[in-house]
Scaffold this active site. Structure first.
Site, PDB file in Angstrom:
ATOM      1  N   LYS A 139       0.856  -1.189   0.000  1.00  0.00           N
ATOM      2  CA  LYS A 139       0.000   0.000   0.000  1.00  0.00           C
ATOM      3  C   LYS A 139       0.888   1.233   0.000  1.00  0.00           C
ATOM      4  CE  LYS A 139      -4.202   1.440  -0.271  1.00  0.00           C
ATOM      5  NZ  LYS A 139      -4.969   1.111  -1.478  1.00  0.00           N
ATOM      6  N   SER A 179      -8.282   0.057  -5.284  1.00  0.00           N
ATOM      7  CA  SER A 179      -8.580   0.293  -3.880  1.00  0.00           C
ATOM      8  C   SER A 179     -10.084   0.516  -3.708  1.00  0.00           C
ATOM      9  CB  SER A 179      -7.754   1.469  -3.346  1.00  0.00           C
ATOM     10  OG  SER A 179      -7.573   1.360  -1.949  1.00  0.00           O
TER      11      SER A 179
END
Length: 592
Positions: A192, A387
């Protein structure tokens, strides 16, 4: 420095009000002028569909608030992807349109957007009509589209730029250290990387690995598309990319078979006149996609009949606001479509890097309600569906992406800034507070989080991640263990996502819509785009007004005297203040 900024801003506000008054009076004058000068919009025989590739190409026109429009550089001659695709499809069967002129001037668009256009242009050629491309200098992105043309024309003083793909990530940690701002990070997922620019000074190994993988995948598509269009070997295109061919003379482009003819723009126009039987002294009958589509209202389908809803979910996901994917507004639209008996199914077009995790969950739940009405739900992915963009997609009955779509990035992070070093440490501003409980003022951006607050926030981020991955597992029919292996915030291109089970196939938006109308037994044109977007008259007047452009200049002038670092930080701080604390987001990648 800040004092100068606020003084300039006050002056700008005054200028805005004065300019707005001028716009109103100017708009009234423009009404008469536009009424007198507008033509009938009739498309004549031997017309040419003129695709000007320049500026930033939006997927679809999206209205903005007045203050969002102020300062934006809006190029009205630049068509949206939606306009270009519809115009290309319509022109293939229109006897009034002889062919397509690709006028390449350096357009900026995502790679999946280019994929859609390549597919449409190749389909157009099957009609037997011609496509010709011209540029003073071909950017690499434009050249991919130009390679679909029957012939490529180049300015004798120009060149073709094929250089491969590179991406750069700016890191703000050093800048924040200078200003005394500290970012407090909470995240799940070693890949991430969206938060790395705020606490690192360089890319992590995980970020570099995933970026290299999808950059190579996109480059393979690009070089392959160029090679196929020009009848060359893929290895030849890859070899040229390392030779800085943009520095070589135009005559070399002929030898390399990257161009077919050299001429100046005037010569290109004379060539097109010859193709369309237009006299040398007359103007070419060039038709832009927007005016072409506006000339024939029969393209729209009656929403009062059974149809497929094409719902556009474009931009960042937020809890509230006027632009992008706004949670409550999108939920309202989905519920309305679910309860509309004429809507037999829905294709949701997702082009989003994500955003608010809370808003993503609300949209996911609304889509579950839609499915509960026994209506099929498909997702078509654009440049991004990552996402939060994947969060709202994962429950669909079928998911389709482009080969170069960036998707996945299944991860969550939280960012809470601490401005105490700037406000107290550098500016000398202190605060006194009274509270009924220890954490009553949380989140407090003027002090660092306590260990208890940090632990509590991390627990919340972890819980949202568990929910997110659970939604993916349920929606995609995967074991949670399988999802966790491919999650961790890692980004995948469409082809890899298909192999991993995150998407079902590679297809364009039109192919996805066609698949649903066929499933429902509807006519292929039985679809309606939502939300119904129309440009307001006042907005049209503003966009054409000199006074409006002066407002933008005045706004830009408010930043005069600010050094670049301070200006970037002010813009950055403003963005942070408007973001939800917990995000499911992938930062947009700039591919050059």
């Amino acid at each position: 420095m800040l004092k100068r900024f606020f003084i300039s801003m006050l002056g700008t506000i005054a200028g805005i009000w004065i300019s707005t008054i001028l716009v109103i009076f100017g708009g009234l004058m423009l009404i008469g002028v536009s009424a007198a000068s507008s033509d009938s919009g009739e498309i004549k025989k031997n017309s040419i569909l003129h695709l000007q590739l320049k500026g930033f190409v939006l997927e679809r026109y999206q209205p903005s608030s007045l203050f969002d429009l102020i300062g934006e550089s809006r190029d009205e001659s630049s068509a949206t992807l939606d306009e270009m695709l519809q115009a290309i499809r319509k022109a293939s069967d229109d006897k009034r349109i002889d062919g397509i002129y690709l006028d390449c001037r350096g357009a900026a668009m995502g790679m999946a957007t280019r994929e859609e256009l390549v597919d449409a242009l190749r389909s157009f050629k099957e009609s037997g009509k011609w496509i010709y491309a011209y540029a003073d200098n071909y950017t690499q992105g434009d050249y991919i589209l130009a390679s679909c043309a029957d012939s490529i024309f180049l300015n004798p003083a120009g060149a073709c730029d094929i250089h491969g793909i590179a991406t750069q990530t700016p890191f703000f940690t050093g800048l924040m250290d200078k200003l005394g701002v500290k970012m407090q990070i909470l995240k799940v997922g070693s890949f991430k990387s969206a938060v790395e620019p705020y606490f690192r000074t360089s890319m992590s190994d995980e970020s570099r690995l995933q970026t290299q993988v999808y950059i190579d995948s996109i480059w393979n598509y690009m070089s392959g598309a160029i090679a196929e269009g020009r009848g060359l070997k893929d290895s030849d295109i890859k070899a040229l990319a390392s030779q800085m061919i943009m520095t070589r003379p135009a005559s070399d482009m002929l030898e390399l078979r990257l161009a077919d003819s050299l001429c100046y723009r005037r010569g290109m126009e004379d060539f097109l006149r010859g193709l369309t039987d237009v006299d040398a002294d007359d103007d070419l009958r060039l038709v832009s996609p927007s005016s072409y589509m506006a000339s024939d209202i029969t393209m729209s389908f009656d929403s009062g009949k059974d149809h497929v809803a094409v719902l556009y979910a474009l931009g960042e996901i937020s809890d509230n606001g006027e632009s992008g994917i706004v949670g409550n507004k999108t939920v309202e639209q989905i519920i309305k479509l679910a309860d509309d008996d004429n809507v037999r199914g829905m294709v949701m077009r997702v082009n989003s890097p994500g955003g608010s995790a809370f808003a993503s969950e609300q949209i996911w739940e609304a889509l579950e309600y839609f499915k509960s009405k026994d209506k099929p739900l498909y997702v078509s992915m654009g440049d991004y569906a990552a996402s939060g963009g994947y969060y709202i997609s994962c429950g669909a009955d079928s998911i389709f992406a482009e080969a170069t779509t960036l998707t996945g990035s299944i991860g969550v992070f939280g960012m809470i800034p601490d401005f105490s070093g700037l406000v107290t440490g550098k500016l000398g501003v202190t605060f006194g507070s009274v509270a009924s409980n220890e954490n009553a003022a949380f989140p407090d951006v003027m002090k660092a989080m306590t260990p208890f607050q940090q632990e509590s926030m991390q627990r919340s981020v972890d819980e949202i991640y568990r929910t997110f991955t659970g939604r993916v597992a349920s929606g995609r029919g995967l074991a949670i263990e399988e999802v966790l292996k491919i999650a961790e915030g890692r980004v995948w291109v469409g082809t890899s996502a298909r192999e991993l089970g995150l998407v079902d196939g590679i297809a364009t938006l039109k192919q996805t819509v066609d698949a649903m109308t066929a499933e429902l037994g509807l006519d292929g044109n039985a679809y309606v785009q939502y939300p119904d977007i129309k440009r307001e008259f006042w907005e049209e007047m503003l966009l054409q007004s000199d006074a409006f452009r002066n407002i933008g200049a005045a706004k830009a002038g408010a930043t005069d005297g600010l050094d670049k670092e301070t200006l970037e930080m002010l813009l950055y701080v403003g963005r942070l203040r408007s973001m939800a604390p917990i995000q499911a987001r992938m930062e947009a990648i700039e591919i050059r």
